[in-house]
Enzyme design. Structure first.
Site, PDB file in Angstrom:
ATOM      1  N   LYS A 134       0.828  -1.209   0.000  1.00 59.20           N
ATOM      2  CA  LYS A 134       0.000   0.000   0.000  1.00 59.20           C
ATOM      3  C   LYS A 134       0.863   1.260   0.000  1.00 59.20           C
ATOM      4  CE  LYS A 134      -2.174  -1.082   3.752  1.00 59.20           C
ATOM      5  NZ  LYS A 134      -1.527  -2.383   3.941  1.00 59.20           N
ATOM      6  N   THR A 135       1.843   1.276   0.896  1.00 57.56           N
ATOM      7  CA  THR A 135       2.703   2.453   0.974  1.00 57.56           C
ATOM      8  C   THR A 135       3.511   2.585  -0.315  1.00 57.56           C
ATOM      9  OG1 THR A 135       2.785   2.197   3.367  1.00 57.56           O
ATOM     10  CG2 THR A 135       4.470   3.586   2.374  1.00 57.56           C
ATOM     11  N   ASP A 164      -1.817   7.896   3.660  1.00 53.65           N
ATOM     12  CA  ASP A 164      -1.417   6.547   4.090  1.00 53.65           C
ATOM     13  C   ASP A 164      -2.061   6.262   5.450  1.00 53.65           C
ATOM     14  OD1 ASP A 164      -0.193   4.090   4.053  1.00 53.65           O
ATOM     15  OD2 ASP A 164       1.865   4.834   4.269  1.00 53.65           O
ATOM     16  N   GLU A 165      -2.202   4.998   5.804  1.00 55.08           N
ATOM     17  CA  GLU A 165      -2.753   4.593   7.113  1.00 55.08           C
ATOM     18  C   GLU A 165      -4.083   5.283   7.396  1.00 55.08           C
ATOM     19  OE1 GLU A 165      -1.135   2.327   8.896  1.00 55.08           O
ATOM     20  OE2 GLU A 165       1.004   2.494   8.381  1.00 55.08           O
ATOM     21  N   GLN A 186      -5.783  -3.101  10.703  1.00 51.78           N
ATOM     22  CA  GLN A 186      -4.672  -2.456  11.407  1.00 51.78           C
ATOM     23  C   GLN A 186      -5.091  -1.159  12.081  1.00 51.78           C
ATOM     24  OE1 GLN A 186      -0.646  -2.619   9.574  1.00 51.78           O
ATOM     25  NE2 GLN A 186      -1.729  -3.342   7.767  1.00 51.78           N
ATOM     26  N   ARG A 194       4.634  -7.470  10.999  1.00 56.73           N
ATOM     27  CA  ARG A 194       5.880  -6.718  10.801  1.00 56.73           C
ATOM     28  C   ARG A 194       7.023  -7.656  10.426  1.00 56.73           C
ATOM     29  NH1 ARG A 194       3.839  -2.967   9.244  1.00 56.73           N
ATOM     30  NH2 ARG A 194       2.016  -4.295   9.471  1.00 56.73           N
TER      31      ARG A 194
HETATM   32  P1  ATP Z   1       1.600  -2.102   5.936  1.00 54.58           P
HETATM   33  O1  ATP Z   1       0.172  -2.557   5.915  1.00 54.58           O
HETATM   34  O2  ATP Z   1       2.372  -2.835   6.960  1.00 54.58           O
HETATM   35  O3  ATP Z   1       1.729  -0.631   5.997  1.00 54.58           O
HETATM   36  P2  ATP Z   1       2.020  -1.952   3.099  1.00 54.58           P
HETATM   37  O4  ATP Z   1       0.791  -2.530   2.488  1.00 54.58           O
HETATM   38  O5  ATP Z   1       2.121  -0.487   3.144  1.00 54.58           O
HETATM   39  O6  ATP Z   1       2.228  -2.593   4.538  1.00 54.58           O
HETATM   40  P3  ATP Z   1       4.610  -1.876   1.884  1.00 54.58           P
HETATM   41  O7  ATP Z   1       5.349  -1.478   3.109  1.00 54.58           O
HETATM   42  O8  ATP Z   1       4.332  -0.856   0.864  1.00 54.58           O
HETATM   43  O9  ATP Z   1       3.246  -2.580   2.335  1.00 54.58           O
HETATM   44  O10 ATP Z   1       5.305  -3.108   1.206  1.00 54.58           O
HETATM   45  C1  ATP Z   1       5.758  -4.220   1.951  1.00 54.58           C
HETATM   46  C2  ATP Z   1       7.056  -4.721   1.376  1.00 54.58           C
HETATM   47  O11 ATP Z   1       6.817  -5.357   0.130  1.00 54.58           O
HETATM   48  C3  ATP Z   1       8.043  -3.628   1.125  1.00 54.58           C
HETATM   49  O12 ATP Z   1       9.332  -4.091   1.404  1.00 54.58           O
HETATM   50  C4  ATP Z   1       7.860  -3.366  -0.365  1.00 54.58           C
HETATM   51  O13 ATP Z   1       9.000  -2.807  -0.951  1.00 54.58           O
HETATM   52  C5  ATP Z   1       7.582  -4.757  -0.897  1.00 54.58           C
HETATM   53  N1  ATP Z   1       6.762  -4.767  -2.143  1.00 54.58           N
HETATM   54  C6  ATP Z   1       5.508  -4.312  -2.292  1.00 54.58           C
HETATM   55  N2  ATP Z   1       5.066  -4.489  -3.543  1.00 54.58           N
HETATM   56  C7  ATP Z   1       6.074  -5.073  -4.236  1.00 54.58           C
HETATM   57  C8  ATP Z   1       6.251  -5.506  -5.583  1.00 54.58           C
HETATM   58  N3  ATP Z   1       5.281  -5.386  -6.500  1.00 54.58           N
HETATM   59  N4  ATP Z   1       7.423  -6.059  -5.907  1.00 54.58           N
HETATM   60  C9  ATP Z   1       8.413  -6.190  -5.000  1.00 54.58           C
HETATM   61  N5  ATP Z   1       8.315  -5.817  -3.716  1.00 54.58           N
HETATM   62  C10 ATP Z   1       7.167  -5.243  -3.323  1.00 54.58           C
HETATM   63 MG    MG Z   2       2.285   0.853   4.780  1.00 58.99          MG
END
Ligand code: ATP
Ligand code: MG
Length: 738
Positions: A42-43, A230-231, A261, A614
Site C-alpha cells: 500500500k505504501t 497513508d494509514e 490495522q 511486521r
Molecule cells: P503495511 O500494511 O504494513 O503498511 P504496506 O501494504 O504499506 O504494509 P509496503 O510497506 O508498501 O506494504 O510493502 C511491503 C514490502 O513489500 C516492502 O518491502 C515493499 O517494498 C515490498 N513490495 C511491495 N510491492 C512489491 C512488488 N510489487 N514487488 C516487490 N516488492 C514489493
Molecule cells: Mg504501509
C-alpha cells in the site's frame, strides 16, 4: 511532455508493480480507495503514484499533498519518490497531518486572531497551562489532575467540540465535567491571548480556517489537486473533516488503509472513515491487493488466523510466494527476567549466525516492559535503540533553550517566558514574577511589555527591578538579531552564552551538567543542519521551532547500522523487520487488562495482527508465568492470541506447557476468569454505575474521586491519600459511592 529519460523512468516505475498495484498507481482523476492487508504494498503504491503523477505531468510537485502517520514515514516517502524520479522534489508537501496544518496556519492563522509567529505547545506545556487555568478557577488539582482534565479537552477537540459543546454533549453535571468545561473555556482564551496553539488546535484551527473562509478553501483545494493519505484507517473526526474540505471540490483523494490495522481507536480514530469511504465518495475506484511481499506464508497464516477471531473484519486473503519459511517460535518462561534472557540469548545466537542487529526488533505492549529487556541487552553489551522512549527534546536544558527561542520569536508566549526568566537563576523569583503578571493583567498589557519597564511595576524590590531590567535588555538585543535574520545556529549559540546558561552549567561541575552541555551542543548542531537547508524567504525561526515541536517521539529512530530496535507495537505500524520478537504475550499484558471488553479486545487483536505482520523471516512470541507489575507479582495466563495461532505453524518447543492445546487452555482460561478479580466473562450482569466526579471510598485505598469511566465497567479513581490513580473493575472492586 515527458522526455525519453523520464518515460524510461516511468516504465521502470510501473515494472516494479503487480497488476492491481499498477491499476492504482495509474488511476486518473477521482476518488481512489486501496483497501488491503499488511505488507501488500500500500505504501509502495502511494509512493509510486506520487512519482507517477509528477513524472507524467498529471500534477506538478506543488500540487501534491501526501499525508503520512509520522515525520519519519514522510521523510522516507519523499526519499523514495525522489529516487523514483531521479531528482529532488522540494515543493511537494509530504508530511503528517499536524505538520501540514501548522504550515497552512502560518499563512492563515491571522484570520482566527493569531499572528504568524504563534507558538506550538507540546503536551507538557499544554498540561502546565491547564494547571494554571485550574488554579485560577480554584479547582483542587490533586483531585482533578491537569493530566486528566487535559485528556478530556484533547478528546473533545478531536471530535471538533468546544467547551460549550463538551458541556452539552457530556450531559452530566458532575463536578468533574463542570470543572473540565470551565477549564476548557479558560484554556482556550488563554491560548489565544498568548498566541499559542496546542497540537490539537493545529488540526482544529486548520479545519476552522478552511470552513469559515471560502477563499482559503478555494486556494488550497485548487493548489492541492491531488491528496493522498497513508494509514487512513487511523484518521479521526477532525482529520476526516480536514481532508473532506480539501478534496470535496476536485475529489482527487487517494487513500490507503487496512481495517485490520486500526489501532488508534483509543485516541479517537474512527475506522468508519475507511469502511464508509465508498459511501462518502460513491464514484470511488476501489483496488484490493492480496499478494504480500513482506512475510513468509507461515507468518501470514498466523496473522490471518488471529484476525479471523474478530467479528467486525472485512475478509481478506493474503498470500505470498515467499514459501513457508521457519515455524513460529513460542516460549513460555518463568518470569520477565527469564524472558529477557531468552530473547537476548536468541539475539546473540542470530547475530553469531550472521544476522545484523539492525534486522532485529523486539516489540512489547507497554513502554514499561522495555526496562528489563534493556538491562539485559546492556549487560550482554548489545547496542540497541528504543523508539518512542527517547527524550532528547524533553530534556530540561533543551526545553529551556527552545523556550528562549520561542520568546524571541513570539514575546507574547507567557509560558515560555516564565520558564526562562529565572533560568539560569538571576534573582527573579516567583513572587516578583507574579507581581509582573498581575500588573500586566491590570494594565491590559503583555507580560513582556510589563517586564520591559520593571520600575513601574508596583511592589517589585530594587534587586528584582535591576535583574529584570538586565534580563530584558539582553532579550531585546537578542531579538534584534532575530530581526537581522542571523542563522539560528549562531543565534542559539550566542544566546546560550549571553544568558549565562552555559556558564551556570560549567559552574555546577557535575557529570550531569556536562551531559547537559553536550545536549545543548547537539541542539546547536540541529540548528546548523536546519540553517544549511532552510529556504531563503521563510520566517526561519518560526519554521525551525515548528519543526522541533513536531518531532514526535516515535520519529527519533536513527538509522545507525547494527542497533537492535525496541518499541511498543503502536510505534511499529508501517515498519518491517526480518526478525521480530513479541514479548509479554500474557492475558492482562497483551491483551491489555484495560481492554478486555468486546470493542477493546478487537482493537487489541488488530494490534496483534500489526505486530505479527511486521515480521519478514522469523517470528518469536514469548510469555512469562509471573511478572512484576508496579511492584506486585502477577501470575498471568498465556495470551489468548497465542492460542489463536494454529499449532502446526509453531515449533512446539515446550511440549509440557503447551500440549494442552487450544480447547483445553480456553477452558482453563474460562475457569481462571471465573475466579479472577478481573473477570469479563460475566459482563452481561449490570455493573454498579459510577459517573465522572463521583466521590467514592475504597476498602483499602480510602477516599477518592472518579476521574474516568471506561468501557467494560472500568472506573479510574484518583485517591486522595497518596494521590495515586488506579483502574478498577467497578463490579468487583471494594468501592462504594459516597
Ligand atoms: P503495511 O500494511 O504494513 O503498511 P504496506 O501494504 O504499506 O504494509 P509496503 O510497506 O508498501 O506494504 O510493502 C511491503 C514490502 O513489500 C516492502 O518491502 C515493499 O517494498 C515490498 N513490495 C511491495 N510491492 C512489491 C512488488 N510489487 N514487488 C516487490 N516488492 C514489493
Ligand atoms: Mg504501509
Amino acid at each position: 511532455m515527458p522526455d525519453t529519460a523520464s518515460s524510461d523512468r516511468i516504465a521502470d516505475l510501473l515494472a516494479g508493480l503487480n497488476p492491481p498495484q499498477r491499476e492504482a498507481v495509474t488511476h486518473g482523476e477521482g476518488p481512489l480507495l486501496i483497501l488491503a492487508g499488511a505488507g501488500t504494498g500500500k505504501t509502495r503504491v502511494l509512493t509510486h503514484r506520487i512519482a507517477y503523477l509528477e513524472g507524467t505531468g498529471m500534477a506538478r510537485a506543488n500540487e501534491i499533498l501526501a499525508i503520512t502517520f509520522t515525520n519519519k514515514a514522510a521523510q522516507e516517502m519523499r526519499e523514495r519518490v525522489e529516487l523514483l524520479l531521479g531528482r529532488r522534489t522540494r515543493a511537494m508537501w509530504v508530511m503528517t497531518f499536524h505538520a501540514a496544518c501548522a504550515r497552512m496556519l502560518r499563512a492563515d492563522a491571522h484570520r482566527l486572531g493569531y499572528t504568524r509567529q504563534f507558538t506550538i505547545y507540546d503536551q507538557a506545556d499544554a498540561r502546565r497551562l491547564v494547571k494554571r487555568c485550574l488554579d485560577e478557577l480554584g479547582v483542587d488539582t490533586k483531585r482533578f489532575t491537569p493530566g486528566a482534565v487535559h485528556h478530556q479537552i484533547s478528546d473533545a477537540k478531536n471530535k471538533l467540540r468546544d467547551a460549550e459543546a463538551y458541556r452539552r454533549m457530556t450531559g452530566d453535571s458532575t463536578a468533574f465535567v463542570t470543572h473540565v468545561a470551565d477549564a476548557f473555556g479558560l484554556y482556550e482564551r488563554e491560548l489565544l491571548r498568548m498566541n499559542a496553539m496546542d497540537f490539537d488546535d493545529l488540526l482544529v484551527n486548520a479545519v476552522n480556517v478552511l470552513q469559515l473562509f471560502q477563499d482559503v478553501r478555494d486556494r488550497y483545494s485548487s493548489a492541492f489537486r491531488h491528496v493522498l493519505v497513508d494509514e487512513y484507517q487511523d484518521t479521526n473526526a477532525v482529520q476526516y473533516r480536514w481532508l473532506q474540505l480539501l478534496a470535496e471540490e476536485h475529489r482527487n483523494l487517494a487513500v490507503v488503509g487496512d481495517d485490520a490495522q486500526s489501532i488508534y481507536g483509543f485516541r479517537g480514530a474512527d475506522i468508519r472513515n475507511l469502511l464508509d469511504f465508498e459511501d462518502s465518495f460513491p464514484d470511488s475506484h476501489v483496488v484490493k491487493l492480496e499478494q504480500n511481499y513482506r512475510s513468509t506464508q507461515t507468518i501470514l497464516s498466523a496473522a490471518n488466523a488471529v484476525i479471523a477471531h474478530n467479528r467486525d473484519q472485512k475478509r481478506k486473503s493474503l498470500w505470498t510466494n515467499h514459501g513457508d519459511g521457519e515455524p513460529i517460535r513460542i516460549r513460555e518462561l518463568d518470569d520477565e527476567h527469564a524472558e529477557a534472557r531468552y530473547v537476548v540469548g536468541e539475539i546473540e545466537r542470530l547475530v553469531d549466525e550472521g544476522a545484523s542487529r539492525a534486522e532485529i526488533a523486539v516489540f512489547y505492549r507497554t513502554n514499561a516492559q522495555s526496562r528489563v529487556i534493556e538491562d539485559t541487552l546492556v549487560r550482554r553489551d548489545i547496542s540497541y535503540q528504543v523508539i518512542g522512549g527517547t527524550k532528547f527534546y524533553e530534556r530540561a536544558e533543551i526545553k529551556d533553550a527552545i523556550a528562549y527561542l520561542a520568546v524571541l520569536g513570539n514575546p507574547q508566549d507567557v509560558v515560555s517566558f516564565q520558564r526562562i526568566v529565572n533560568s539560569p537563576r538571576r534573582g527573579i523569583g516567583q513572587t516578583s514574577l507574579a507581581r509582573v503578571s498581575a500588573f500586566a493583567d491590570t494594565m491590559g498589557i503583555s507580560v513582556w511589555d510589563a517586564a520591559a519597564d520593571p520600575a513601574s511595576v508596583p511592589g517589585l524590590g530594587t534587586a528584582a527591578v535591576r535583574s529584570l531590567g538586565r534580563f530584558m535588555d539582553m532579550m531585546h538585543a537578542l531579538r534584534e538579531r532575530v530581526q537581522q535574520r542571523v542563522p539560528i545556529g549562531d543565534l542559539l549559540e550566542s544566546l546560550l552564552h549571553e544568558t549565562g546558561y552555559i556558564e551556570a552549567l560549567k559552574a555546577e561541575r557535575t557529570i550531569e551538567a556536562q551531559g547537559r552541555e553536550e545536549n545543548l551542543a547537539e541542539l546547536v548542531e540541529v540548528a546548523r543542519e536546519f540553517d544549511a537547508t532552510a529556504e531563503e524567504d521563510e520566517d526561519t525561526l518560526d519554521v525551525f521551532l515548528q519543526q522541533i515541536a513536531l518531532v514526535a517521539d516515535a520519529d527519533t529512530r536513527s538509522d545507525d547500522e547494527g542497533l537492535v530496535t525496541l518499541m511498543t507495537i503502536h510505534n511499529a505500524k508501517g515498519l518491517e523487520y526480518p526478525i521480530v520478537f513479541i514479548a509479554g504475550m500474557e492475558e492482562g499484558v497483551f491483551p491489555h487488562s484495560r481492554a478486555l471488553d468486546e470493542g477493546g479486545l478487537e482493537e487489541e487483536r488488530r494490534l496483534a495482527y500489526v505486530a505479527i505482520t511486521r515480521a519478514m523471516r522469523a517470528l518469536y512470541m514469548t510469555s512469562a508465568r509471573r511478572r512484576a507489575v508496579f511492584g506486585a507479582t502477577q501470575y498471568g495466563m498465556r495470551s489468548r492470541f497465542l492460542d489463536e495461532v494454529p499449532h502446526d505453524l509453531t515449533d512446539c518447543a515446550d511440549e509440557a506447557g503447551r500440549g494442552r492445546g487450544l480447547a483445553a487452555s480456553a477452558a482453563q482460561r474460562a475457569g481462571a476468569w471465573a475466579s479472577s478479580s478481573t473477570s469479563t466473562a460475566r459482563s452481561d450482569e449490570p455493573a454498579p454505575s459510577f459517573r465522572l466526579g463521583d466521590d467514592v471510598a475504597h476498602a483499602a485505598f480510602g477516599a477518592g474521586v472518579v476521574v474516568g469511566v471506561e468501557a467494560g465497567g472500568i472506573v479510574v479513581v484518583r485517591f486522595a491519600g497518596d494521590g495515586s490513580e488506579r483502574k478498577l473493575m467497578a463490579e468487583y472492586a471494594p468501592i462504594t459511592r459516597l
